[in-house]
Enzyme design. Structure first.
Site, PDB file in Angstrom:
ATOM      1  N   SER A   1       0.852  -1.187   0.000  1.00 38.59           N
ATOM      2  CA  SER A   1       0.000   0.000   0.000  1.00 38.59           C
ATOM      3  C   SER A   1       0.890   1.240   0.000  1.00 38.59           C
ATOM      4  O   SER A   1       1.752   1.383   0.854  1.00 38.59           O
ATOM      5  CB  SER A   1      -0.877  -0.041   1.259  1.00 38.59           C
ATOM      6  OG  SER A   1      -1.606   1.155   1.419  1.00 38.59           O
TER       7      SER A   1
ATOM      8  N   LYS B   1      -1.313  -0.987  -4.368  1.00 40.36           N
ATOM      9  CA  LYS B   1      -2.459  -0.153  -3.952  1.00 40.36           C
ATOM     10  C   LYS B   1      -1.953   1.257  -3.740  1.00 40.36           C
ATOM     11  O   LYS B   1      -0.958   1.465  -3.052  1.00 40.36           O
ATOM     12  CB  LYS B   1      -3.041  -0.751  -2.674  1.00 40.36           C
ATOM     13  CG  LYS B   1      -3.812   0.192  -1.766  1.00 40.36           C
ATOM     14  CD  LYS B   1      -4.578  -0.605  -0.712  1.00 40.36           C
ATOM     15  CE  LYS B   1      -4.718   0.148   0.602  1.00 40.36           C
ATOM     16  NZ  LYS B   1      -5.438  -0.631   1.624  1.00 40.36           N
TER      17      LYS B   1
ATOM     18  N   LYS C   1      -3.052   5.220  -2.576  1.00 39.84           N
ATOM     19  CA  LYS C   1      -4.066   6.010  -1.881  1.00 39.84           C
ATOM     20  C   LYS C   1      -4.439   7.188  -2.759  1.00 39.84           C
ATOM     21  O   LYS C   1      -3.549   7.813  -3.378  1.00 39.84           O
ATOM     22  CB  LYS C   1      -3.491   6.530  -0.564  1.00 39.84           C
ATOM     23  CG  LYS C   1      -3.145   5.431   0.431  1.00 39.84           C
ATOM     24  CD  LYS C   1      -4.392   4.871   1.082  1.00 39.84           C
ATOM     25  CE  LYS C   1      -4.026   3.932   2.220  1.00 39.84           C
ATOM     26  NZ  LYS C   1      -5.222   3.445   2.933  1.00 39.84           N
TER      27      LYS C   1
ATOM     28  N   ASP D   1      -7.244   3.144  -3.052  1.00 38.41           N
ATOM     29  CA  ASP D   1      -7.954   3.210  -1.763  1.00 38.41           C
ATOM     30  C   ASP D   1      -8.238   4.674  -1.441  1.00 38.41           C
ATOM     31  O   ASP D   1      -7.308   5.483  -1.341  1.00 38.41           O
ATOM     32  CB  ASP D   1      -7.098   2.581  -0.656  1.00 38.41           C
ATOM     33  CG  ASP D   1      -7.820   2.504   0.689  1.00 38.41           C
ATOM     34  OD1 ASP D   1      -8.997   2.909   0.767  1.00 38.41           O
ATOM     35  OD2 ASP D   1      -7.205   2.015   1.665  1.00 38.41           O
TER      36      ASP D   1
ATOM     37  N   GLU E   1     -11.253   0.885  -3.201  1.00 33.22           N
ATOM     38  CA  GLU E   1     -11.538   0.574  -1.800  1.00 33.22           C
ATOM     39  C   GLU E   1     -12.176   1.780  -1.105  1.00 33.22           C
ATOM     40  O   GLU E   1     -11.671   2.899  -1.211  1.00 33.22           O
ATOM     41  CB  GLU E   1     -10.207   0.202  -1.128  1.00 33.22           C
ATOM     42  CG  GLU E   1     -10.318  -0.284   0.309  1.00 33.22           C
ATOM     43  CD  GLU E   1      -8.962  -0.694   0.883  1.00 33.22           C
ATOM     44  OE1 GLU E   1      -7.972  -0.844   0.118  1.00 33.22           O
ATOM     45  OE2 GLU E   1      -8.873  -0.859   2.109  1.00 33.22           O
TER      46      GLU E   1
ATOM     47  N   ASP F   1     -13.828  -1.529   3.278  1.00 31.41           N
ATOM     48  CA  ASP F   1     -12.891  -1.647   4.398  1.00 31.41           C
ATOM     49  C   ASP F   1     -13.621  -1.101   5.636  1.00 31.41           C
ATOM     50  O   ASP F   1     -14.265  -1.863   6.373  1.00 31.41           O
ATOM     51  CB  ASP F   1     -11.616  -0.855   4.041  1.00 31.41           C
ATOM     52  CG  ASP F   1     -10.603  -0.728   5.167  1.00 31.41           C
ATOM     53  OD1 ASP F   1     -10.890  -1.157   6.298  1.00 31.41           O
ATOM     54  OD2 ASP F   1      -9.499  -0.184   4.945  1.00 31.41           O
TER      55      ASP F   1
ATOM     56  N   LYS G   1      -9.847  -6.808   8.093  1.00 28.52           N
ATOM     57  CA  LYS G   1      -8.803  -6.433   9.051  1.00 28.52           C
ATOM     58  C   LYS G   1      -9.233  -6.973  10.402  1.00 28.52           C
ATOM     59  O   LYS G   1     -10.335  -6.666  10.865  1.00 28.52           O
ATOM     60  CB  LYS G   1      -8.655  -4.913   9.127  1.00 28.52           C
ATOM     61  CG  LYS G   1      -8.041  -4.283   7.882  1.00 28.52           C
ATOM     62  CD  LYS G   1      -7.884  -2.790   8.060  1.00 28.52           C
ATOM     63  CE  LYS G   1      -7.331  -2.155   6.788  1.00 28.52           C
ATOM     64  NZ  LYS G   1      -7.413  -0.685   6.832  1.00 28.52           N
TER      65      LYS G   1
ATOM     66  N   GLY H   1      -4.162  -4.064   6.048  1.00 28.88           N
ATOM     67  CA  GLY H   1      -3.110  -3.783   7.028  1.00 28.88           C
ATOM     68  C   GLY H   1      -3.354  -2.461   7.716  1.00 28.88           C
ATOM     69  O   GLY H   1      -4.101  -1.610   7.226  1.00 28.88           O
TER      70      GLY H   1
HETATM   71  O1  OSB Z   1      -7.260   1.984   4.656  1.00 29.40           O
HETATM   72  O2  OSB Z   1      -6.115   0.256   4.424  1.00 29.40           O
HETATM   73  C1  OSB Z   1      -6.257   1.350   4.930  1.00 29.40           C
HETATM   74  C2  OSB Z   1      -3.153   2.287   6.950  1.00 29.40           C
HETATM   75  C3  OSB Z   1      -3.724   2.965   7.998  1.00 29.40           C
HETATM   76  C4  OSB Z   1      -5.089   3.121   8.031  1.00 29.40           C
HETATM   77  C5  OSB Z   1      -5.879   2.618   7.013  1.00 29.40           C
HETATM   78  C6  OSB Z   1      -5.308   1.930   5.948  1.00 29.40           C
HETATM   79  C7  OSB Z   1      -3.915   1.790   5.905  1.00 29.40           C
HETATM   80  C8  OSB Z   1      -3.192   1.144   4.818  1.00 29.40           C
HETATM   81  C9  OSB Z   1      -1.859   0.549   5.144  1.00 29.40           C
HETATM   82  O3  OSB Z   1      -3.572   1.135   3.673  1.00 29.40           O
HETATM   83  C10 OSB Z   1      -1.720  -0.861   4.744  1.00 29.40           C
HETATM   84  C11 OSB Z   1      -0.472  -1.462   5.336  1.00 29.40           C
HETATM   85  O4  OSB Z   1      -0.474  -1.870   6.516  1.00 29.40           O
HETATM   86  O5  OSB Z   1       0.522  -1.539   4.632  1.00 29.40           O
HETATM   87 MG    MG Z   2      -8.438   0.891   3.311  1.00 31.65          MG
END
Ligand code: OSB
Ligand code: MG
Length: 377
Positions: A136, A162, A164, A190, A215, A240, A264, A292
């Site tokens: 991510s 992924k 953001k 995401d 996402e 999510d 999660k 994650g």
């Molecule tokens: O939305 O998946 C998410 C990290 C913090 C809060 C929300 C998210 C995330 C990540 C990190 O996308 C994923 C990772 O642990 O590498």
């Molecule tokens: Mg997410």
């Protein structure tokens, strides 16, 4: 098992690189580790809360409060625990606080697996020996900076990339990545709830880039408008933030709010609930993957074990330890067996040792809570 004692650690670990999402920027991970002791063995788990209530309503502080005031006393009130599912039942009268529940339940799962001499993965019902993983990538100052990371992680062999997105940092970014790396790299976006239905035209524009999924585009607590959106999008929606339980998953599937679910463990209140969601999705042909929360090694180990279940058919966010940490809190660290693939450990419990040196290095506070309940015969 009778639990003798619980150790609570609060750790603060600097991230190698800041991680930014549409709700803010993280420079370090501040979290709780729980050690559950019984008959000389210890089960471990870590909380997935962030220091601020911006992903969900919990924080590292509320997790430690809930553990000390309510969840640990409740666990100690039970004389004998035969199976970790009983912990899930024991916690069910307490509303929400899923990340607090999950860290304690997860530590009991590890302990249970160790006491039975089996891996956590097998205890959960997982059959896979290896899993494929993705990465991510947070929001960066420019599209070029995201592209440099995509290039590195594609070269490392990650099986899903992924990125953001947020308003103003979306279509141009995806377009640029597709232009440079082609349509074949497994790419997804995401949004962490950064859009509303008013943005439908923009979200539809993303359809032309062949994303694996988008996402959580809409509100963190919504499944109704996501259903409206999914009807008008070709790209599968993955939920999510909106999914906290097997019931939520069932409702979202019935409404057509998503075609994929990100599971999660912390968000859903533990491994027992995570398995239920996995099973419901499997029965409905909805693939899942393990999300994650920038976990340190203990959390990563739990995620690997969970991802060994059959319906985790999409690579998750459990990247290698060195993506986030100079020194992780487990030995060995999480590392690829071959590009993009992790082994599911065979040894008992989570299958990694806690690195005591690292635990001490990052320790902010330690509390030991003894179980004074006397066993009645
Ligand atoms: O939305 O998946 C998410 C990290 C913090 C809060 C929300 C998210 C995330 C990540 C990190 O996308 C994923 C990772 O642990 O590498
Ligand atoms: Mg997410």
């Amino acid at each position: 098992m009778k639990i003798d004692q619980i150790s609570l650690y609060r750790l603060k670990m600097p991230l190698k690189y800041p991680f930014e999402t549409s709700f803010g920027r993280l420079m370090f991970k501040d979290f709780n580790v729980v050690g559950v002791h019984s008959g000389g063995q210890v089960g471990y788990a870590e909380s997935t809360s962030l220091p601020y209530p911006v992903y969900n309503e919990e924080t590292t502080g509320t997790v430690s409060y809930m553990l000390k005031e309510f969840l640990i006393p409740r666990l100690f009130s039970k004389q004998d625990i035969v199976h970790p599912q009983e912990v899930d039942e024991l916690f069910s009268p307490i509303r929400r606080n899923n990340m607090a529940k999950a860290v304690l339940e997860g530590a009991v799962w590890d302990l249970y697996s160790k006491q039975n001499g089996i891996s956590l993965a097998r205890a959960l019902g997982g059959k896979k020996n290896e899993i494929e993983v993705g990465v991510s990538i947070g929001i960066e100052a420019s599209i070029d900076e995201v592209m440099a990371k995509v290039e590195k992680f594609v070269a490392d062999g990650y099986k899903k990339i992924k990125v953001k997105i947020k308003p103003g940092f979306d279509v141009e970014l995806i377009k640029a990545i597709r232009k440079r790396f082609g349509m074949d790299i497994p790419l997804m976006a995401d949004a962490n709830s950064a859009y509303t239905l008013k943005d439908i035209d923009l979200l539809k524009e993303l359809d032309q880039y062949g994303l694996m999924m988008i996402e959580q585009p809409l509100a963190y607590d919504d499944i109704i408008e996501h259903a409206t959106l999914q009807k008008q999008l070709q790209t599968p929606i993955c939920l999510d933030e909106s999914i906290h339980s097997a019931e939520d998953a069932q409702k979202a599937i019935e409404l057509g709010s998503c075609k994929i679910i990100n599971i999660k463990v912390g968000r859903v209140g533990g491994l027992t609930e995570a398995i239920k969601i996995h099973d419901i999705c499997q029965q409905n042909n909805i693939p899942v993957w393990c999300g994650g929360m920038l976990e340190a090694g203990i959390g990563r180990a739990h995620n690997i074990a969970l991802s060994s279940l059959a319906n985790f058919t999409i690579p998750g966010d459990t990247s290698e330890s060195n993506r986030y940490w100079e020194m992780d809190i487990i030995n060995p660290e999480v590392a690829f067996k071959e590009p993009g693939k992790l082994c599911v450990p065979e040894s008992s419990g989570i299958g990694y040792e806690v690195n005591e040196e690292a635990l001490t290095k990052y320790l902010v506070e330690e509390t030991v809570i003894k179980n004074d309940q006397v066993l009645q015969s």
